[in-house]
Write an enzyme that holds these catalytic residues in place. Structure first.
Site, mmCIF file in Angstrom:
data_model
loop_
_atom_site.group_PDB
_atom_site.id
_atom_site.type_symbol
_atom_site.label_atom_id
_atom_site.label_comp_id
_atom_site.label_asym_id
_atom_site.label_seq_id
_atom_site.Cartn_x
_atom_site.Cartn_y
_atom_site.Cartn_z
ATOM 1 N N THR A 129 0.816 -1.223 0.000
ATOM 2 C CA THR A 129 0.000 0.000 0.000
ATOM 3 C C THR A 129 0.850 1.273 0.000
ATOM 4 O O THR A 129 0.309 2.372 -0.050
ATOM 5 C CB THR A 129 -0.914 0.025 1.243
ATOM 6 O OG1 THR A 129 -0.073 -0.203 2.387
ATOM 7 C CG2 THR A 129 -1.990 -1.048 1.181
ATOM 8 N N LYS A 168 25.351 5.754 3.862
ATOM 9 C CA LYS A 168 24.844 4.676 2.994
ATOM 10 C C LYS A 168 25.478 4.819 1.615
ATOM 11 O O LYS A 168 25.909 3.845 1.011
ATOM 12 C CB LYS A 168 23.315 4.776 2.838
ATOM 13 C CG LYS A 168 22.507 4.308 4.038
ATOM 14 C CD LYS A 168 21.021 4.500 3.732
ATOM 15 C CE LYS A 168 20.209 4.604 4.999
ATOM 16 N NZ LYS A 168 18.851 5.130 4.773
ATOM 17 N N HIS A 203 15.142 12.284 -7.803
ATOM 18 C CA HIS A 203 16.343 12.740 -7.097
ATOM 19 C C HIS A 203 17.359 13.240 -8.136
ATOM 20 O O HIS A 203 17.554 12.610 -9.183
ATOM 21 C CB HIS A 203 17.013 11.586 -6.347
ATOM 22 C CG HIS A 203 16.258 11.096 -5.138
ATOM 23 N ND1 HIS A 203 15.104 11.670 -4.639
ATOM 24 C CD2 HIS A 203 16.534 10.054 -4.308
ATOM 25 C CE1 HIS A 203 14.711 11.009 -3.565
ATOM 26 N NE2 HIS A 203 15.542 10.020 -3.346
ATOM 27 N N GLN A 247 17.215 15.615 -3.063
ATOM 28 C CA GLN A 247 16.327 14.463 -3.028
ATOM 29 C C GLN A 247 14.864 14.847 -2.793
ATOM 30 O O GLN A 247 14.543 15.657 -1.918
ATOM 31 C CB GLN A 247 16.797 13.473 -1.950
ATOM 32 C CG GLN A 247 18.181 12.914 -2.266
ATOM 33 C CD GLN A 247 18.690 11.886 -1.272
ATOM 34 O OE1 GLN A 247 19.871 11.912 -0.952
ATOM 35 N NE2 GLN A 247 17.846 10.989 -0.797
ATOM 36 N N ARG A 266 17.442 17.256 1.288
ATOM 37 C CA ARG A 266 16.029 17.103 0.904
ATOM 38 C C ARG A 266 15.549 18.427 0.324
ATOM 39 O O ARG A 266 15.766 19.487 0.923
ATOM 40 C CB ARG A 266 15.204 16.750 2.148
ATOM 41 C CG ARG A 266 13.772 16.359 1.853
ATOM 42 C CD ARG A 266 13.645 15.005 1.213
ATOM 43 N NE ARG A 266 14.028 13.921 2.100
ATOM 44 C CZ ARG A 266 14.230 12.671 1.684
ATOM 45 N NH1 ARG A 266 14.089 12.345 0.413
ATOM 46 N NH2 ARG A 266 14.579 11.722 2.535
ATOM 47 N N SER A 321 9.257 12.254 -1.925
ATOM 48 C CA SER A 321 8.686 10.908 -2.069
ATOM 49 C C SER A 321 9.645 9.847 -1.553
ATOM 50 O O SER A 321 9.222 8.733 -1.240
ATOM 51 C CB SER A 321 8.301 10.621 -3.518
ATOM 52 O OG SER A 321 9.402 10.855 -4.362
ATOM 53 N N CYS A 379 18.212 4.596 -2.792
ATOM 54 C CA CYS A 379 17.853 5.202 -4.084
ATOM 55 C C CYS A 379 18.965 6.094 -4.663
ATOM 56 O O CYS A 379 19.252 6.045 -5.867
ATOM 57 C CB CYS A 379 16.558 6.006 -3.940
ATOM 58 S SG CYS A 379 16.457 6.941 -2.410
ATOM 59 N N ARG A 439 -3.488 -2.191 9.466
ATOM 60 C CA ARG A 439 -4.297 -1.006 9.121
ATOM 61 C C ARG A 439 -4.908 -1.118 7.731
ATOM 62 O O ARG A 439 -5.949 -0.541 7.459
ATOM 63 C CB ARG A 439 -3.422 0.266 9.139
ATOM 64 C CG ARG A 439 -2.878 0.660 10.473
ATOM 65 C CD ARG A 439 -1.990 1.904 10.349
ATOM 66 N NE ARG A 439 -0.717 1.666 9.657
ATOM 67 C CZ ARG A 439 0.392 1.243 10.243
ATOM 68 N NH1 ARG A 439 0.419 1.044 11.531
ATOM 69 N NH2 ARG A 439 1.504 1.038 9.550
ATOM 70 N N ARG A 492 21.382 -4.412 3.940
ATOM 71 C CA ARG A 492 22.304 -4.032 2.854
ATOM 72 C C ARG A 492 23.772 -4.323 3.140
ATOM 73 O O ARG A 492 24.513 -4.691 2.233
ATOM 74 C CB ARG A 492 22.154 -2.529 2.539
ATOM 75 C CG ARG A 492 20.855 -2.212 1.845
ATOM 76 C CD ARG A 492 20.734 -0.725 1.588
ATOM 77 N NE ARG A 492 19.405 -0.393 1.138
ATOM 78 C CZ ARG A 492 18.822 0.787 1.341
ATOM 79 N NH1 ARG A 492 19.462 1.750 1.991
ATOM 80 N NH2 ARG A 492 17.607 1.002 0.897
HETATM 81 P P1 NAP Z 1 5.448 4.310 2.607
HETATM 82 O O1 NAP Z 1 4.806 4.984 1.462
HETATM 83 O O2 NAP Z 1 5.355 4.957 3.949
HETATM 84 O O3 NAP Z 1 4.833 2.820 2.711
HETATM 85 C C1 NAP Z 1 5.164 1.935 3.752
HETATM 86 C C2 NAP Z 1 4.547 0.579 3.484
HETATM 87 O O4 NAP Z 1 4.974 -0.339 4.502
HETATM 88 C C3 NAP Z 1 3.009 0.574 3.547
HETATM 89 O O5 NAP Z 1 2.514 -0.416 2.685
HETATM 90 C C4 NAP Z 1 2.752 0.161 4.991
HETATM 91 O O6 NAP Z 1 1.489 -0.449 5.179
HETATM 92 C C5 NAP Z 1 3.829 -0.876 5.179
HETATM 93 N N1 NAP Z 1 4.140 -1.096 6.583
HETATM 94 C C6 NAP Z 1 4.571 -0.185 7.478
HETATM 95 N N2 NAP Z 1 4.733 -0.786 8.694
HETATM 96 C C7 NAP Z 1 4.380 -2.079 8.530
HETATM 97 C C8 NAP Z 1 4.323 -3.203 9.407
HETATM 98 N N3 NAP Z 1 4.656 -3.125 10.702
HETATM 99 N N4 NAP Z 1 3.910 -4.404 8.908
HETATM 100 C C9 NAP Z 1 3.558 -4.500 7.600
HETATM 101 N N5 NAP Z 1 3.596 -3.475 6.715
HETATM 102 C C10 NAP Z 1 4.005 -2.276 7.186
HETATM 103 O O7 NAP Z 1 6.996 4.077 2.367
HETATM 104 P P2 NAP Z 1 7.779 3.862 0.968
HETATM 105 O O8 NAP Z 1 8.310 5.131 0.469
HETATM 106 O O9 NAP Z 1 6.926 3.028 0.091
HETATM 107 O O10 NAP Z 1 9.079 3.067 1.452
HETATM 108 C C11 NAP Z 1 9.002 1.710 1.857
HETATM 109 C C12 NAP Z 1 10.415 1.154 2.059
HETATM 110 O O11 NAP Z 1 11.169 1.297 0.865
HETATM 111 C C13 NAP Z 1 11.236 1.851 3.153
HETATM 112 O O12 NAP Z 1 12.066 0.883 3.773
HETATM 113 C C14 NAP Z 1 12.076 2.825 2.379
HETATM 114 O O13 NAP Z 1 13.253 3.162 3.062
HETATM 115 C C15 NAP Z 1 12.365 2.013 1.152
HETATM 116 N N6 NAP Z 1 12.750 2.835 0.004
HETATM 117 C C16 NAP Z 1 12.020 3.888 -0.376
HETATM 118 C C17 NAP Z 1 12.429 4.651 -1.469
HETATM 119 C C18 NAP Z 1 11.670 5.845 -1.925
HETATM 120 O O14 NAP Z 1 12.221 6.581 -2.761
HETATM 121 N N7 NAP Z 1 10.463 6.065 -1.441
HETATM 122 C C19 NAP Z 1 13.550 4.319 -2.165
HETATM 123 C C20 NAP Z 1 14.279 3.219 -1.761
HETATM 124 C C21 NAP Z 1 13.865 2.494 -0.685
HETATM 125 P P3 NAP Z 1 0.199 0.427 5.682
HETATM 126 O O15 NAP Z 1 -0.258 1.206 4.481
HETATM 127 O O16 NAP Z 1 -0.745 -0.640 6.098
HETATM 128 O O17 NAP Z 1 0.693 1.292 6.793
#
Ligand code: NAP
Length: 340
Positions: free
Chosen positions: A14, A217, A246, A160, A239, A163, A133, A42, A102
């Site tokens: 989600t 990182k 980015h 960056q 940011r 998002s 990223c 949730r 990682r």
């Molecule tokens: P996000 O939009 O906040 O989404 C977080 C997701 O994780 C949602 O589906 C959430 O579910 C789920 N989640 C959170 N806590 C959870 C739990 N305890 N059990 C199961 N599911 C859980 O974040 P995002 O940007 O997609 O990033 C997600 C991951 O990818 C992070 O580790 C981030 O560091 C990594 N990442 C992000 C980017 C980027 O550019 N955004 C790039 C590289 C890596 P709910 O909707 O139910 O809360």
């Protein structure tokens, strides 16, 4: 692909990255036999669409992975640490987007354009890590330069998008921007300071050495992926009030001399790179052009006239796509093609 259809799970379905993973599995025609969508409790009760079908979101638990071949994780570090080992124990290969695994020596860290052969190391723990990223897009551009001339030192400053912090940060930039335009007081929730019309030289937490975790990182992941601990790297990560994409100003010193024309040709031929560089026509990579694309855009390619064997590049990519979802799916494609 080998032609075998696979049972796939997306954990964090989600979220901003999870949603893009679902779209990527569709658009790249990944050989999906079944798709399981997992998130926190949730989200139970929600449905998400995949190839025209509504799929109910299930709660991510230790038992979610029976019969699953590949799990793409983007649920954050805590859930990854807690659940990836259960997935691996159930015989599923995890490709994880968080920073949790990682730097684990038994977990490969992969940018397919730089070190695709490292995917074979998945046998160690059943987990492959997707880099940060900012590291991914920098290495798509620098891997060919490293292979040809050897990287001696990298100085990078990033710009960056919000998002990168997830969907709450996207909302915060919208709401704050409107508040500032309305001359109201913007409320800060995700970041410690206002992000609208501002730049924060602060991504992730500060460490004892004065750098942020995001900056370190970039240093540590780059060395692991390129397999060279001697490369000097220093980063400043910032940011900026951009929704998607980015940008990075990268100064590179090489071990061997180079001709600028050869560097351009090398980049033009490099997989995943699109050279966007015609200063006379005001053409250079911009976040708005990278958004929604998988390519890493490289421009402002020029010799650093202040030192020998050095150049400057401006590198831009969609952080949710190449910086996260696309890189993850490319790793899964290598797994599907060669190992599963
Ligand atoms: P996000 O939009 O906040 O989404 C977080 C997701 O994780 C949602 O589906 C959430 O579910 C789920 N989640 C959170 N806590 C959870 C739990 N305890 N059990 C199961 N599911 C859980 O974040 P995002 O940007 O997609 O990033 C997600 C991951 O990818 C992070 O580790 C981030 O560091 C990594 N990442 C992000 C980017 C980027 O550019 N955004 C790039 C590289 C890596 P709910 O909707 O139910 O809360």
């Amino acid at each position: 692909m080998s032609g075998k259809l696979l049972n796939v799970a997306v954990a964090g379905a989600t979220g901003a990255v999870g949603n893009e993973m679902i779209r990527g599995l569709e658009s790249r025609n990944f050989p999906v036999k079944s798709l399981k969508l997992l998130a926190s409790s949730r989200s139970v009760g929600r449905t998400l669409s995949f190839r025209g079908q509504d799929i109910a979101v299930e709660e991510l638990t230790a038992d979610s992975f029976t019969g699953v071949d590949i799990a793409l994780f983007s649920a954050g570090g805590g859930p990854s640490l807690a659940f990836a080992p259960h997935a691996a124990a159930a015989g599923c290969v995890v490709v994880d987007n968080s920073s949790a695994w990682r730097m684990d020596p038994d977990v490969p860290l992969v940018v397919p354009e730089a070190n695709p052969e490292a995917v074979a190391g998945y046998v160690g723990k059943g987990i492959i890590a997707n880099p940060n990223c900012s590291t991914i897009q920098m290495l798509v551009a620098l891997a060919p330069i490293h292979r040809t001339y050897g990287l001696k030192r990298i100085v990078v400053s990033t710009y960056q998008a919000v998002s990168g912090t997830g969907k709450k940060a996207i909302d915060e930039l919208s709401v704050q921007t409107q508040a500032v335009l309305d001359r109201a007081d913007p409320v800060c929730g995700v970041y410690p300071h206002r992000i609208a019309f501002n730049c924060l030289p602060h991504i992730d937490v500060f460490l004892e050495n004065g750098y942020t975790k995001e900056e370190m990182k970039m240093v540590n992941e780059t060395r692991k992926i390129l397999g060279d601990a001697t490369i000097g790297i220093t980063a400043t990560t910032v940011r900026v009030p951009v929704f998607y994409g980015h940008s990075e100003a990268v100064n590179v010193e090489t071990r061997m001399p180079f001709d600028m024309k050869d560097v351009r040709n090398l980049l033009r031929a490099a997989p995943g790179v699109r050279v966007v560089d015609d200063p006379a026509g005001n053409v250079y990579p911009m976040a708005i052009d990278a958004t929604g694309q998988d390519d890493t855009l490289v421009g402002r390619i020029r010799r650093d006239e202040s030192m020998e064997n050095a150049m400057n590049l401006w590198i831009v990519a969609d952080n949710i796509r190449k910086g996260a979802a696309t890189n993850t799916i490319q790793i899964a494609e290598i797994l599907a093609e060669k190992y599963l």
